[in-house]
Design an enzyme around this catalytic site. Structure first.
Site, PDB file in Angstrom:
ATOM      1  N   LYS A  11      42.404  40.215  47.647  1.00 22.70           N
ATOM      2  CA  LYS A  11      41.503  39.338  48.404  1.00 22.70           C
ATOM      3  C   LYS A  11      41.722  37.886  48.012  1.00 22.70           C
ATOM      4  CE  LYS A  11      38.580  38.261  44.824  1.00 22.70           C
ATOM      5  NZ  LYS A  11      38.499  36.940  44.221  1.00 22.70           N
ATOM      6  N   ASP A 140      33.599  42.895  42.835  1.00 23.36           N
ATOM      7  CA  ASP A 140      34.569  42.783  43.932  1.00 23.36           C
ATOM      8  C   ASP A 140      35.025  44.138  44.471  1.00 23.36           C
ATOM      9  OD1 ASP A 140      34.537  40.022  43.691  1.00 23.36           O
ATOM     10  OD2 ASP A 140      36.329  39.941  42.426  1.00 23.36           O
TER      11      ASP A 140
HETATM   12  O1  C5P Z   1      31.643  42.292  38.191  1.00 21.58           O
HETATM   13  P1  C5P Z   1      32.860  42.047  37.374  1.00 21.58           P
HETATM   14  O2  C5P Z   1      32.986  43.010  36.227  1.00 21.58           O
HETATM   15  O3  C5P Z   1      34.126  41.963  38.178  1.00 21.58           O
HETATM   16  O4  C5P Z   1      32.664  40.604  36.738  1.00 21.58           O
HETATM   17  C1  C5P Z   1      33.478  40.140  35.694  1.00 21.58           C
HETATM   18  C2  C5P Z   1      32.795  38.965  35.006  1.00 21.58           C
HETATM   19  O5  C5P Z   1      32.797  37.835  35.870  1.00 21.58           O
HETATM   20  C3  C5P Z   1      31.350  39.178  34.643  1.00 21.58           C
HETATM   21  O6  C5P Z   1      31.230  39.801  33.392  1.00 21.58           O
HETATM   22  C4  C5P Z   1      30.816  37.754  34.610  1.00 21.58           C
HETATM   23  O7  C5P Z   1      31.181  37.102  33.416  1.00 21.58           O
HETATM   24  C5  C5P Z   1      31.601  37.083  35.725  1.00 21.58           C
HETATM   25  N1  C5P Z   1      30.877  37.088  37.013  1.00 21.58           N
HETATM   26  C6  C5P Z   1      29.776  36.273  37.163  1.00 21.58           C
HETATM   27  N2  C5P Z   1      29.094  36.257  38.353  1.00 21.58           N
HETATM   28  C7  C5P Z   1      29.507  37.011  39.388  1.00 21.58           C
HETATM   29  C8  C5P Z   1      30.644  37.851  39.266  1.00 21.58           C
HETATM   30  C9  C5P Z   1      31.308  37.863  38.056  1.00 21.58           C
HETATM   31  O8  C5P Z   1      29.375  35.552  36.233  1.00 21.58           O
HETATM   32  N3  C5P Z   1      28.844  36.981  40.542  1.00 21.58           N
END
Ligand code: C5P
Length: 301
Positions: A11, A140
């Protein structure tokens, strides 16, 4: 059925509007995702011995964990726990999406694994349940199942499809080495220095550009609130963006948390010219092209 193949796209965020940090450590987002034709392929096979095994070829080969630390492995376990199916699968991922590149490659593999295992284990899990499991795995992951062009709110997991016409031609400058997403969010907060942050929003111009399939308008409307943070951590990306601009990209942006830079070209021929120029400039490890939007994770064999 002894083998299932799933293709899953990367993406780009056409817009990534980042609000303030929430109590759970995530940031409230309003983002517009587009799935692009730079795809990983996941093959799930019935194993000869019980349990989950994982192997990886292509991007990140030899660098990525092959156990529960890998999101794809966790996706298989989560689905087994949810459905009651035995967690028996040999998974092989052929990666083209750069790792830690801001293109949601790990999330794509997790989404593809959910779909591949669901098919291999003959579970026919309803779509809304698969989407909920995807959201548990990462912000994501639901979009990688969804595909197309969609607005993501919350931490990015609540999706609303966006009307999109035509095809956009993208060129991706893939950097040497990745960037950690949490580090980039932290740097974004640091640069904001505690100032109050407006609520995240989606721009009307971007919606118009997508609805009209207008690459010129889209190029102008690209915006990423994490870009300053990614540039702060990786100043060399400025040069990549400049080269893209010099060679007539209609717009250039750091993809998600970076360090991949994504450029919109006028048409397919222009995307080839742009890819050649970026390669010749020697400002990145490799260059890839891809069209968007494309469908999300799907069974191909
Ligand atoms: O959800 P995911 O594990 O992919 O997110 C990875 C990291 O990215 C989270 O631990 C956080 O630090 C950051 N993040 C965030 N806000 C979001 C998505 C991700 O702070 N909306």
């Amino acid at each position: 059925m002894s083998s299932v193949t799933v293709r899953v796209p990367a993406k780009v965020n056409l817009q990534l509007s980042v609000g303030s940090e929430r109590h759970d450590g995530y940031h409230e987002l309003a983002t517009v995702f587009q799935a692009v034709g730079l795809c990983d392929e996941i093959i799930a096979r019935t194993p000869s011995t019980p349990g989950i095994t994982l192997s990886i070829s292509g991007e990140g080969e030899g660098e990525l964990p092959l156990d529960e630390e890998n999101l794809a492995y966790r996706a298989a376990l989560l689905l087994a726990g949810h459905t009651g199916a035995k967690p028996d699968v040999d998974l092989h991922i052929h990666k083209s999406i750069p790792i830690a590149g801001g293109m949601a490659g790990g999330s794509a593999d997790a989404a593809a694994t959910l779909l591949a295992c669901d098919t291999l284990w003959r579970q026919a899990t309803p779509r809304d349940e698969l989407m909920a499991l995807a959201a548990e795995l990462g912000s994501d992951v639901p979009f990688a199942l969804h595909g197309g062009t969609a607005i993501g709110t919350g931490r990015g997991e609540n999706l609303t499809p966006v009307l999109s016409r035509g095809t956009f031609h993208w060129v991706f400058a893939i950097a040497e080495g990745g960037l950690s997403t949490p580090d980039v969010y932290r740097e974004c907060d640091r640069l904001r220095g505690g100032r109050s942050v407006p609520d995240p929003y989606v721009s009307d111009i971007l919606m118009q550009a997508a609805a009209a399939g207008d690459p010129v308008l889209l190029g102008k409307a690209l915006h990423n609130d994490l870009q300053a943070a990614a540039l702060s951590l990786r100043p060399a990306l400025r040069q990549v963006l400049e080269v893209g601009e010099d060679f007539g990209a209609l717009g250039g942006i750091v993809s998600g948390s970076g360090p991949t830079c994504a450029f919109v070209a006028r048409d397919e021929e222009h995307s080839l010219d742009l890819a050649v120029a970026l390669t010749a400039a020697g400002v990145c490890r490799t260059v890839r092209r891809g069209q968007g939007p494309v469908v999300g994770a799907r069974v191909t064999g």
